[in-house]
Scaffold this active site. Structure first.
Site, PDB file in Angstrom:
ATOM      1  N   HIS A   1       0.845  -1.197   0.000  1.00  0.00           N
ATOM      2  CA  HIS A   1       0.000   0.000   0.000  1.00  0.00           C
ATOM      3  C   HIS A   1       0.877   1.242   0.000  1.00  0.00           C
ATOM      4  O   HIS A   1       1.603   1.501   0.961  1.00  0.00           O
ATOM      5  CB  HIS A   1      -0.922  -0.002   1.220  1.00  0.00           C
TER       6      HIS A   1
ATOM      7  N   ASP B   1       0.876   5.181  -0.130  1.00  0.00           N
ATOM      8  CA  ASP B   1       0.122   6.430  -0.012  1.00  0.00           C
ATOM      9  C   ASP B   1       0.800   7.529  -0.823  1.00  0.00           C
ATOM     10  O   ASP B   1       1.962   7.837  -0.564  1.00  0.00           O
ATOM     11  CB  ASP B   1       0.069   6.877   1.447  1.00  0.00           C
TER      12      ASP B   1
ATOM     13  N   ASP C   1      -7.884   1.227   2.295  1.00  0.00           N
ATOM     14  CA  ASP C   1      -7.544   2.227   3.305  1.00  0.00           C
ATOM     15  C   ASP C   1      -8.466   3.434   3.425  1.00  0.00           C
ATOM     16  O   ASP C   1      -8.315   4.204   4.365  1.00  0.00           O
ATOM     17  CB  ASP C   1      -6.102   2.714   3.083  1.00  0.00           C
TER      18      ASP C   1
ATOM     19  N   ASP D   1       1.838  -1.341   4.453  1.00  0.00           N
ATOM     20  CA  ASP D   1       2.248  -0.078   3.871  1.00  0.00           C
ATOM     21  C   ASP D   1       3.700  -0.123   3.416  1.00  0.00           C
ATOM     22  O   ASP D   1       4.587  -0.485   4.191  1.00  0.00           O
ATOM     23  CB  ASP D   1       2.084   1.051   4.895  1.00  0.00           C
TER      24      ASP D   1
ATOM     25  N   HIS E   1      -6.795   9.414  -0.027  1.00  0.00           N
ATOM     26  CA  HIS E   1      -7.463   9.318   1.273  1.00  0.00           C
ATOM     27  C   HIS E   1      -6.643   9.894   2.429  1.00  0.00           C
ATOM     28  O   HIS E   1      -7.052   9.744   3.587  1.00  0.00           O
ATOM     29  CB  HIS E   1      -7.856   7.860   1.565  1.00  0.00           C
TER      30      HIS E   1
END
Length: 1159
Positions: free
Chosen positions: A157, A159, A271, A409, A559
């Site tokens: 994941h 971000d 998420d 993550d 997000h």
């Protein structure tokens, strides 16, 4: 944003709380038996003699039977380029959209989220090793007839901004992860991986070698690497507007298809902090078939798991035809990290996160039992322990096909880390697969591998429950309607704070959105009306900056972007990107209007004659109006662009330095106008010395209109000064020139127009009631208050007690009354020397305007300084509407959701996202609506109350990994448009009605005007009054579109390739939305409308002097032209050949087309 874990104080969770939760210490093909035939010589001879005739006859018969049962087959293809759906073709129910007055039609869903909330007691019981569930057991014979098929899906994941900026994350981690994926997957075809964020992939693609690109593409083609979602980011679903969601997915999908030739069909959203039904709808209309979600309320997960309903078919509340059905997999446990994905016992699952072994940089398992290398001597014990978790997890689902995510993550950064996971898991798989008695098969897989196998099993075995309606399109699973807000991850911690965190940038997000939309329209119109190659260069040369603007808007939908949950310097990065794009778009529009209105003949790089009426000097300040200085004997041009589908009649406002001005239209005809003093948030100097000039403008649909602000124009009255009344306990009030001032007398004050009388409490400057010309009256007690907190943070809202009013008696009030606009301005007295808020209430007079029905509230908020630490500012409207604490808030500006305040849930759990609208309705049909131009949070804590949070300033981190509070507040303006309506026909009982109600048509138009305002531009230099240009305007539409038909976007998707594409490629795109409106409130709305979309709109005749051709229906991400796979009615594709657009209420439909000037 990286994941909250039970086990880390560096992520969303704290180790103290975590330790309190610690526990006390491929299916083989079926064999078809062959029969031995008898040896008959005559038969053999006959068959040999007539072999070809018999074979041909059987082939023809088989073909006819195939066509009869399955229809004409479509070409076979893959994900690459255009792939038809893999969902089995089933008879589709006849398409009919029966929408009732107040609400959408009765849904036929087996489960509703309202039903779940009604049923669940929210007791937060301790479930043992699975803290939020129960002790999971199994008999052991569940897999005797159907083997357990386990798909372990490696993922990382990433971000695009959170604790670091997107560029910092890329350089430190994401680029290395993508390098690692390519290298490690290429070693073994059994290895699989999924990737989601195109923002990182596009960046890596620019830096990668040709060899790396080729390897990546090959991995995608052979099914080892799947792109899931494929949006620019994994967007937030609470605050993002549906326009921006469509844009960010389309931007990512378009780049992916153009670059690699791959089109995703599975969505992966692990998420976002809660999930919107709008997302399910948009994905379905983009050709997606399956979704995966994770962050839903832990009590809802438990309830769904108890009944094996964690996999369901998500259906829209209005859908009676099952056209919006999409299959969803909900992950069952607390988090998406390895300890919470292999099974219900995180202490055991953590032992199989081999990146936590000694020697790696990740934290060890806090349960004290750590992963160890798999070897021959321990493989049996390790494999059986892991399989036990897999089996327990599988009992929560209906089928024997099991999904096991393997990641966290920013994982798989190094080759060693990736090899540790792949190597050890493969040894475990080999053991499980080599022991048939275990009735299990485990392997690495992609999301597509999982869903294909799941659907195949569900088609073979009937998993439908008793009395379950399910879906005719996707068998074996229940249908569900509703959304998943507000999210709670543990111990009644509700994530409703992020609905309001960093509201300044939530507002900038919408400004960028509507500016981008207007620019896209202008580019499409420029290219559509272009008749020679020279004029193409102007819009196409802007393609690079246009793409950057699309991507900067898309990036902020992440997000941790629009949510306001990133570190300060990351917020600054997002803000700077948006500000840069806003400036680029406004500069382009300033030139584009000159071309469209006929003031610029040469398409060169000369500076524009115009500049925007509003300009921002920095990324984090409010826009300032450009003040017009009209000297004696001169005039200054003002041009407005109308981004709406209908002609706009609107009272507009600009700032002037002098009061003695006149407004003239493009024919140099006098226009009535008024001036009033400009005010500011400074009690020591309320008046700026400038003036607000109002007049009623008329701008054609998607067109331009010019006006002139003149000084010394003979034959016209100058702008009429407003009459001022004031109340001030200070003796320093100075009446500005040229206004007449008088003191307010009495305890109440009123302003009125043709429709409303507003009454105010003079001592506090707050609205008290709204009277209507028909004699009815509504109590609307306005209250401004603050919550105090010690635990709220960027994500969580955790107030201490109720909000306390902050307005005291004795503030400053100024009433301004003129022929077009009337206003009450209040600078209230509070316990602080400088009030954190001041506000204005305005009403308008203007024939045929939407504004005359609206009460405009503007709050200037400055929650700055330590005085306001750990404070959360709200406004309440305490009305006499008996709403029974039921209200309706929008989902992404697209649809409404019914909200109900539950006593069994704390206040923060009864707060919901309000991207653009919330309303209450009483038993008598009276409705109180508040429209917003930015996302905020809303609740109805008591009967008749509507409460909206405006800003929050928080010192502490809330334990979800951000590591800071929210102290970077900015001064900002929040604008609401309030509508008070009475129905004209009977409505259903809103209390017992479980469905959402729809806005009135007038309410839809109010929201559209607020969120898609006119774009104003002013000439940089004045001109002499002796110079009178000819009348100028631009009116591209043959007629206004129906009032319930909204143009979501009108664009050229690939402007940089425009000149290289053949006209037959349909280089333009039009996206429409048909609004559903409550006809029991129709009068006022329809009086402003020429028509509604009951009849088809013909695209061939939509534009003046433009020929429309090559119209093709397409998906919302512009990837598919097979409308059947998108769930649309069959006739959609057929009608486009004649140019007809017939859209059912609530639907969004996209069309590719070609435009060229009439010959």
């Amino acid at each position: 944003m990286p994941i909250s874990s039970y086990i880390s104080n560096t992520r969303r969770g704290t180790s103290t709380w975590a330790r309190s939760l610690l526990p006390s210490t491929t299916t083989p093909k079926s064999k078809i038996s062959s029969r031995k035939s008898r040896k008959r010589t005559a038969l053999i001879n006959f068959l040999l003699t007539h072999f070809f005739t018999i074979a041909l006859s059987l082939s023809v018969l088989f073909l006819l039977l195939t066509i009869f049962f399955f229809g004409v087959p479509k070409p076979i293809s893959s994900h690459f380029k255009s792939k038809p759906p893999s969902r089995l073709s089933r008879p589709r129910k006849p398409f009919s959209r029966n929408l009732h007055n107040g609400s959408v039609s009765e849904p036929r869903a087996d489960i509703t989220t309202k039903g779940l909330y009604d049923k669940i007691q929210f007791l937060d019981e301790d479930g043992g090793p699975w803290k939020q569930g129960w002790v999971v057991k199994y008999r052991g014979d569940e897999w005797d007839s159907e083997k357990l098929k386990i798909f372990v899906v490696p993922h990382s994941h990433n971000d695009p901004g959170w604790k670091l900026t997107v560029e910092e994350y890329y350089e430190r981690q994401s680029r290395h992860i993508l390098d690692t994926i390519v290298q490690t997957l290429s070693k073994d075809v059994r290895r699989k991986f999924i990737w989601e964020e195109m923002s990182y992939l596009e960046r890596w693609w620019r830096d990668s070698t040709e060899s790396q690109r080729e390897s990546f593409t090959n991995l995608v083609k052979n099914g080892q690497l799947e792109i899931v979602g494929g949006g620019w980011v994994m967007n937030d679903e609470a605050n993002s507007h549906y326009f921006a969601i469509i844009e960010q997915i389309a931007e990512g999908n378009m780049w992916l298809n153009d670059t690699i030739g791959f089109i995703p069909k599975n969505s992966w959203a692990i998420d976002p902090f809660g999930y919107s039904a709008t997302m399910a709808y948009l994905l379905r209309r983009m050709g997606f078939e399956n979704m995966l979600i994770q962050r839903t309320h832990y009590e809802l997960k438990k309830e769904l798991a108890l009944h094996k309903n964690l996999e369901y078919v998500w259906r829209q509340t209005w859908d009676v035809d099952e056209t919006t059905d999409i299959l969803v997999h909900m992950m069952p446990f607390y988090s998406y990290d390895v300890p919470h994905t292999c099974g219900p016992e995180p202490a055991i699952c953590c032992q199989f996160d081999f990146a936590r072994m000694f020697g790696f940089s990740y934290e060890l398992c806090p349960w004290g039992q750590h992963p160890v290398e798999i070897k021959e001597e321990n493989v049996q014990e390790r494999a059986l322990k892991l399989l036990d978790q897999y089996r327990k997890k599988s009992t929560l689902y209906r089928t024997n096909t099991l999904l096991i995510p393997l990641g966290d993550d920013f994982r798989y950064v190094t080759i060693d880390e990736a090899e540790a996971q792949f190597r050890n898991y493969q040894l475990l798989f080999d053991y499980i697969n080599s022991n048939p008695s275990l009735n299990a098969e485990a392997k690495f897989g992609t999301l597509d591998d999982y869903f294909q196998t799941l659907r195949e099993e569900a088609d073979r075995i009937n998993y439908s429950g008793p009395g379950e309606g399910g879906s005719s399109q996707i068998v074996g699973f229940p249908s569900l309607s509703g959304d998943f807000f507000t999210y709670a991850d543990r111990q009644q911690d509700y994530w409703s704070g992020y609905y309001v965190s960093r509201p300044f940038f939530k507002a900038v997000d919408r400004v960028l959105e509507q500016t981008l939309r207007a620019t896209e329209m202008m580019i499409a119109l420029l290219l559509g009306y272009c008749q020679r190659p020279q004029c193409e260069k102007f819009p196409t040369s802007f393609a690079y900056k246009l793409t950057a603007a699309r991507r900067n808007l898309a990036l902020f939908q992440h997000h941790d972007g629009v949510t306001g949950t990133a570190k300060d310097h990351v917020v600054q990065d997002y803000g700077t990107r948006m500000h840069t794009s806003l400036q680029d778009l406004q500069i382009f529009m300033s030139k584009a209007i000159e071309v469209l209105i006929g003031m610029r003949e040469k398409f060169d790089q000369t500076v524009s004659q115009f500049e925007p009426i509003q300009l921002r000097s920095k990324y984090d300040v409010q826009p300032m109006y450009k003040a017009i200085s009209a000297h004696e004997g001169t005039s200054q041009s003002v041009v407005f662009f109308n981004p709406s589908e209908q002609t706009r009649e609107e009272v507009v406002m600009i700032i002037v330095n002098r009061p003695d001005v006149t407004v003239l239209d493009s024919n140099w005809t006098c226009v009535q106008s008024q001036i009033s003093p400009e005010v500011q948030h400074d009690r020591s100097k309320i008046f700026t010395g400038k003036h607000r000039l109002h007049w009623k403008a008329s701008i054609p649909a998607m067109g331009l209109q010019i006006y002139y602000i003149a000084n010394g124009f003979a034959g016209c009255e100058i702008a009429k000064p407003s009459k001022l009344k004031y109340l001030s306990k200070s003796n320093s009030f100075s009446c500005p020139t040229p206004y007449a001032c008088s003191k307010v007398e009495g305890d109440v004050a009123e302003i009125r127009n043709r429709h409303h009388i507003l009454t105010f409490d003079v001592q506090r400057g707050l609205l008290q009631k709204v009277s209507h010309i028909n004699g009815s009256l509504n109590v609307v007690h306005e209250e401004i208050g603050m919550y105090s907190t010690r635990e709220s943070g960027a994500y969580l809202f955790k107030p201490i007690g109720d909000a306390q009013p902050i307005i005291e008696t004795g503030g400053l009030m100024i009433i301004s009354e003129g022929p077009l606009m009337r206003e009450v301005y209040s600078y209230p007295r509070t316990e602080w020397e400088k009030s954190p808020i001041c506000h204005s209430t305005r009403i308008y007079n203007g024939d045929n305007t939407i504004q005359e029905f609206v009460i405009e509230k503007e709050y200037h908020v400055e929650l700055l300084g330590y005085d306001f630490n750990d404070k959360e500012l709200i406004v309440r409207y305490k009305t006499d509407i008996d709403n029974s604490r039921i209200f309706y808030s929008d989902l992404n500006g697209f649809q409404m959701s019914r909200r109900e305040t539950y006593d069994k849930i704390p206040l923060q759990g009864n707060y919901y996202p309000m991207p653009s609208l919330a309303f209450m309705q009483g038993s008598n049909g009276q409705r109180f609506s508040v429209h917003s131009r930015q996302s905020l949070g809303v609740a109805s804590p008591k009967d008749g109350w509507l409460e909206i949070m405006l800003d929050r300033r928080l010192v502490r981190d809330d334990g979800r990994g951000l590591g800071q509070g929210v102290l970077d507040n900015r001064a900002m303006n929040v604008i609401f448009h309030i509508l008070v309506e009475s129905n004209i026909s009977s409505t259903s009982n809103h209390v017992s009605n479980p469905l959402p109600l729809s806005p009135s048509l007038l309410s839809h138009l109010v929201g559209a005007h607020l969120n898609y305002p006119l774009h104003g531009f002013v000439a940089k230099k004045p001109q002499q009054l002796s110079v009178r240009p000819p009348p100028r305007s631009f009116c591209p539409l043959a007629a206004s579109l129906p009032c319930d038909l909204h143009i979501v976007n009108f664009k050229v998707p690939r402007p940089s390739k425009y000149s290289q594409q053949a006209p037959g490629d349909s280089r333009f795109v039009l996206i429409f939305q048909r609004r559903h409106w409550d006809s029991s409130y129709c009068r006022k709305g329809r009086s402003q409308c020429i028509s509604v979309a009951d009849e088809p709109v013909n695209l061939f005749f939509m534009f003046k002097e433009l020929t429309v051709s090559n119209v093709r229906a397409t998906s919302l991400n512009l990837m598919h032209e097979d409308t059947g796979m998108l769930g649309y009615p069959e006739q959609l594709g057929d009608n486009t050949h004649e140019g007809h657009v017939m859209i059912s209420p609530m639907e969004i439909q996209a069309y590719k087309l070609e435009l060229r000037p009439h010959e």
